[in-house]
Design an enzyme around this catalytic site. Sequence first.
Site, PDB file in Angstrom:
ATOM      1  N   HIS A  63      -3.530   8.227  -3.266  1.00 34.04           N
ATOM      2  CA  HIS A  63      -3.924   6.836  -3.040  1.00 34.04           C
ATOM      3  C   HIS A  63      -5.224   6.554  -3.778  1.00 34.04           C
ATOM      4  O   HIS A  63      -5.857   7.462  -4.315  1.00 34.04           O
ATOM      5  CB  HIS A  63      -4.018   6.510  -1.552  1.00 34.04           C
ATOM      6  N   HIS A  65      -8.277   5.460  -2.908  1.00 34.45           N
ATOM      7  CA  HIS A  65      -9.622   5.565  -2.342  1.00 34.45           C
ATOM      8  C   HIS A  65     -10.473   6.492  -3.215  1.00 34.45           C
ATOM      9  O   HIS A  65      -9.966   7.489  -3.758  1.00 34.45           O
ATOM     10  CB  HIS A  65      -9.572   6.076  -0.897  1.00 34.45           C
ATOM     11  N   ASP A  67     -12.650   8.828  -2.856  1.00 34.89           N
ATOM     12  CA  ASP A  67     -12.775  10.274  -2.653  1.00 34.89           C
ATOM     13  C   ASP A  67     -11.548  11.035  -3.131  1.00 34.89           C
ATOM     14  O   ASP A  67     -11.533  12.274  -3.092  1.00 34.89           O
ATOM     15  CB  ASP A  67     -13.075  10.606  -1.180  1.00 34.89           C
ATOM     16  N   HIS A  68     -10.549  10.305  -3.618  1.00 32.57           N
ATOM     17  CA  HIS A  68      -9.332  10.940  -4.133  1.00 32.57           C
ATOM     18  C   HIS A  68      -9.130  10.714  -5.632  1.00 32.57           C
ATOM     19  O   HIS A  68      -8.217  11.304  -6.204  1.00 32.57           O
ATOM     20  CB  HIS A  68      -8.108  10.443  -3.366  1.00 32.57           C
ATOM     21  N   HIS A 140      -1.575   4.441   5.971  1.00 32.28           N
ATOM     22  CA  HIS A 140      -3.017   4.478   5.743  1.00 32.28           C
ATOM     23  C   HIS A 140      -3.493   3.043   5.513  1.00 32.28           C
ATOM     24  O   HIS A 140      -2.687   2.107   5.461  1.00 32.28           O
ATOM     25  CB  HIS A 140      -3.329   5.382   4.554  1.00 32.28           C
ATOM     26  N   ASP A 211      -3.789  10.744   2.776  1.00 37.72           N
ATOM     27  CA  ASP A 211      -4.366  10.323   4.054  1.00 37.72           C
ATOM     28  C   ASP A 211      -3.331   9.522   4.834  1.00 37.72           C
ATOM     29  O   ASP A 211      -2.635   8.656   4.289  1.00 37.72           O
ATOM     30  CB  ASP A 211      -5.596   9.453   3.822  1.00 37.72           C
ATOM     31  N   HIS A 269      -9.169  17.946   4.446  1.00 37.66           N
ATOM     32  CA  HIS A 269      -9.731  16.603   4.608  1.00 37.66           C
ATOM     33  C   HIS A 269     -10.520  16.504   5.915  1.00 37.66           C
ATOM     34  O   HIS A 269     -10.290  15.649   6.765  1.00 37.66           O
ATOM     35  CB  HIS A 269      -8.603  15.559   4.573  1.00 37.66           C
TER      36      HIS A 269
END
Length: 310
Positions: A63, A65, A67-68, A140, A211, A269
């Site tokens: 996805h 976001h 942090d990914h 998510h 997530d 995570h």
Amino acid sequence: MELYFMGTNAGVPSLERNVTSLALRLLDERRSFWLFDCGEGTQHQILRSPLKLSKLECIFITHLHGDHLFGLPGLLSSRAYQGGDTPLALYGPPGLKKYVNTSLELSESRINYKLEIVEHEGGCLFEDATFRVESAKLDHRIASYGYRVIEKDLPGKLDTELLKKYGITPGPLYGKLKRGESILTPEGKHLQPADVLGQVKKGRVVTILGDTRPCPAEIPLAEGADALVHEATFLHDLAETAYTYHHSTARQAAEAAKEAGAKSLYLTHFSSRYKYEDQLQRLKQEAEEVFPSSRLAREHELYPILRSGE
């Protein structure tokens, strides 16, 4: 086939852990590795690993976001300077192409290899003679996907002694039998592959989820998986917090693994609030109460994915 974690923290990096990134090493199977998510600092983690960017074949983003995927533009650029001249396929949700192309264009980054960006909304994404990759949408805050990597079955070992009795020597006929084709012996007998091949080697399945809150889609993705990688952002005493922020607890990850009939579960995570080893062990213990084959993902450790019976 091996798992190699380069980031196990949620949201932001900490002194102990980096943000999300995971490699699936396929050196024996494909002489390459695949990357799942690319949080900021991933290319630095690769420098500390046995991985080489020149061997990177596919990247799967769960996805969008930060942090990914904030490490993605730098990694793509660096690959060009580290001997990576073979094609690279990048899979992820809609919007990924705009993010990557804009980052590379504005930074005037140049890459000397073919980059194919495939945006998807689930389904079968990749298939060749050795692997198939399927995906499905999870639950998510934004579109987040899980990936199911399916290794195709391998033919059993040829009974060379029996083949000698039929007058068959190593060569093209061996290849035909391994491909499932029948052959004709020197005496004119039709020989079927099943006559001279041992038991088929069952392919392995690795499921890597983005997530998610607990949701129905994760069960078919993880069904019978040899390895399931599942987020465990919180302990279950924060289940309401996990739900609010569209995440899962360690117990919920274990419940998914149990329901899906997975063989092993890798928790990752982790919230930054769990800084110390005793806190991480609580996450592990909580999962083990439901699913005994649970373990904490550790950065820069290799986890072999074995076939049944190995």
